[in-house]
Design a protein around this motif. Sequence first.
Motif, mmCIF file in Angstrom:
data_model
loop_
_atom_site.group_PDB
_atom_site.id
_atom_site.type_symbol
_atom_site.label_atom_id
_atom_site.label_comp_id
_atom_site.label_asym_id
_atom_site.label_seq_id
_atom_site.Cartn_x
_atom_site.Cartn_y
_atom_site.Cartn_z
ATOM 1 N N VAL A 1 0.989 15.114 48.094
ATOM 2 C CA VAL A 1 1.992 14.665 47.131
ATOM 3 C C VAL A 1 2.954 15.814 46.868
ATOM 4 C CG1 VAL A 1 2.318 14.051 44.693
ATOM 5 C CG2 VAL A 1 0.541 12.909 46.041
ATOM 6 N N VAL B 1 6.087 17.347 44.460
ATOM 7 C CA VAL B 1 6.793 17.248 43.187
ATOM 8 C C VAL B 1 8.069 18.064 43.361
ATOM 9 C CG1 VAL B 1 6.617 17.543 40.701
ATOM 10 C CG2 VAL B 1 4.540 17.153 42.053
ATOM 11 N N ALA C 1 16.830 10.920 43.117
ATOM 12 C CA ALA C 1 15.415 10.546 43.134
ATOM 13 C C ALA C 1 15.092 9.717 44.374
ATOM 14 C CB ALA C 1 15.075 9.770 41.860
ATOM 15 N N ARG D 1 3.846 10.682 48.904
ATOM 16 C CA ARG D 1 4.543 10.291 47.686
ATOM 17 C C ARG D 1 5.356 11.495 47.192
ATOM 18 N NH1 ARG D 1 3.587 5.828 44.235
ATOM 19 N NH2 ARG D 1 2.045 5.066 45.691
ATOM 20 N N HIS E 1 7.401 12.842 43.794
ATOM 21 C CA HIS E 1 7.791 12.665 42.388
ATOM 22 C C HIS E 1 8.952 13.602 42.078
ATOM 23 C CE1 HIS E 1 4.138 10.363 41.549
ATOM 24 N NE2 HIS E 1 3.484 11.268 42.258
ATOM 25 N N VAL F 1 11.096 15.650 39.141
ATOM 26 C CA VAL F 1 10.978 16.167 37.770
ATOM 27 C C VAL F 1 12.160 17.107 37.486
ATOM 28 C CG1 VAL F 1 8.440 16.050 37.680
ATOM 29 C CG2 VAL F 1 9.543 18.101 38.578
ATOM 30 N N TYR G 1 -0.721 14.076 38.274
ATOM 31 C CA TYR G 1 -0.454 13.069 39.305
ATOM 32 C C TYR G 1 -1.720 12.535 39.967
ATOM 33 C CZ TYR G 1 4.303 14.487 38.497
ATOM 34 O OH TYR G 1 5.496 14.742 37.894
ATOM 35 N N ALA H 1 -1.717 8.849 40.349
ATOM 36 C CA ALA H 1 -0.461 8.236 40.783
ATOM 37 C C ALA H 1 -0.359 7.966 42.280
ATOM 38 C CB ALA H 1 0.712 9.117 40.343
ATOM 39 N N SER H 2 -1.410 8.335 43.047
ATOM 40 C CA SER H 2 -1.213 8.221 44.493
ATOM 41 C C SER H 2 -1.358 6.775 44.969
ATOM 42 C CB SER H 2 -2.198 9.104 45.236
ATOM 43 O OG SER H 2 -3.503 8.786 44.899
#
Length: 502
Positions: free
Chosen positions: A442, A444, A453, A474, A476, A478, A498, A501-502
Amino acid sequence: MTNLYARLADCFPEDREQRFATLPGGGIVSYADLAARSARYANAIVASGVAPGDRVAVQAEKSIDMLMLYLGCLRAGAVFLPLNTAYTSGELDYFMRDAEPALFVCDPAQADPIRALAATAGVARVETLDDAGGGSLAAIAADCAGTFETVPRADDDLAAILYTSGTTGRSKGAMLSHDNLASNAFTLREHWRFTGADVLLHALPIFHTHGLFVATNVVLAAGASMLFLSRFDVAAIMAALPRATAMMGVPTFYIRLLGEAGFDRALVAHMRLFISGSAPLSADIHREFNARTGHAILERYGMTETNMNTSNPYDGDRIAGTVGQPLPGVSIRIADPESGEILSQGKIGVIEIAGPNVFKGYWRMPEKTEAEFRGGHFISGDLGFIDARGYVSIVGRAKDLIISGGFNIYPAEVETALDKLAQVHESAVIGVPHPDLGEAVVAVVVPRDPGFADGDALKAALADQLARFKQPRRIHFVDALPKNAMGKIQKTVLRERYAEAS
Ligand code: ATP
Ligand code: MG
C-alpha cells in the motif's frame, strides 16, 4: 583517567585562548572559556544535589550554555540525558518516570507545567536554562567557581542516556559509556581528518547523537572550532559557509541548499568536507550536489545505540547510495533476520554491529537488550548488504520489510519510483495484512498539487517501472505523512491507520 571530558581535554589546543565556538551574534568562546564555563555548570549541578551516576535531563533550546552543561555533566560524572524540544507533556511524563533524573532542566517558559509534571512523576528538582544564557541554573552556575576537578570514571560508566528517535515505536533509552563516546570521537577525527585548523558549521540539534556527539565531540577531539548556529536556516548557512571548512548535516540540509540559486561552486570552493547522515541520502541528490559544487558528500551510517558504524572514505570513492565501509575497530556482519545465520557477501539481511562504539544496553529494559544482541553483535534492525568492495548499502528497516505472496519487497525501492513521478511530492510504502498474499503493498502519497487523487494514473506510471508484485495495490492520498520529532516517517502509525483498508 577515562572520563570522556578528560580525554577530550587532552586534545584541546595548547593555547587555550584559541577559539572553540563562534556564536550566532558573533560572540566567541575560547577553549579557556569552555573549561571555566563547563566547570561552573559542573559545580552548579553538584550544588543542586546531583551525584556521579545521577541523570540530568535537559529539554532546552539549543544554546552554547546547554553544550557547557553537557560538558559539566561529564566532568561531574553525571549522566547527561537530552530530550527533543518537540516532546510534549505526555512524552515528558514517560521520560521522567523512566529515567528518574535527579535534576530536570527546562526552558523558563515551560517551568510551571514541567514543575507540575515533575511533582507527580517524582522528580525532585527542576531548574531552568534559556537560549540566551539565562535561567535559574545559569544563575547558580554564574555564582560557582570556574574550576572543577573532573571526576574519574571507568570506561563502562555511563556518560549519557539518549532516547532513540521513536521511528519504529516508543523511544528507548540507549546507555552510552564514556568509552563508547570517546572511542567513536577519536575514530571519526582520524577517519575524517579533523585538525585544529577546522571550522565546523554546526546547525544540527544538540539533543540527538548527530549534533551532540558526532559534531561536538569530533571538534573537541581535534581542538578545532565551530560556527554554532541555533538551527538550520538556509540564509544563515549560506552566510556562514565562507568561514567554514566542514559541515555535517541531514539530507534535508543538502536538499534545501540545492534549492538556493546562490549555492554554487564558488561559495564552497574552500570547503574541505560535507558529511551526511541520520537518514538516507538519495543517490540523485548526491550526484546533483557533486555536479553543482564539485564536492562528493561523504555519507555515513550510525544510530543512537552505536554512534557511527560505517563511513565512506576520505580518500577514495564516496559511492552514492552507500554508507561506506565499517569504521576502524567496528565489525559489521549481515545476518538472516530469523535464523541469525551469517550471510555471504551481496546477500540482503539484517545489519549486526560490534565494537567499542556499541552501547551498554537499553535503560531499564534488560529483556529488550538481551533480545537485540546475538553473539556479541547488536542487531541494528536495519536491512542491508555488503558489496564486493566492502561498502554497505541500507535497503530499509527490518520492521518495514513487506512480504507479499512470498516475495520480499523493500519499501524504499517503491518509494523511489513513486517519488520520481511528477505528481508525487512524497510517499511512504507499507505492507498491510492481506488474506491471500500475507501482506499487500500500500502506498500513501502526498501529491504535489493538493487535491490530486488519481491513484490509477500513478499505478499506470509504475507499470513498466516495477515488477508486478512490487506495485502498490492501493494508493491513499494525504496532505502530510505522520513524522516524529526528528522528521522521520512513522510507518507504524500508517500501518495501523490503513490496516483495514486493503
Ligand atoms: P527508533 O529506534 O526509536 O525507532 P530511530 O531508529 O529512527 O528510532 P535513531 O537512532 O535516531 O532512531 O536513528 C537511527 C536510524 O537512522 C538507523 O537505524 C537507520 O535506520 C537510520 N539511518 C541513519 N543514518 C542513515 C543513513 N546514512 N542512511 C540510511 N539510514 C540511516
Ligand atoms: Mg532505531
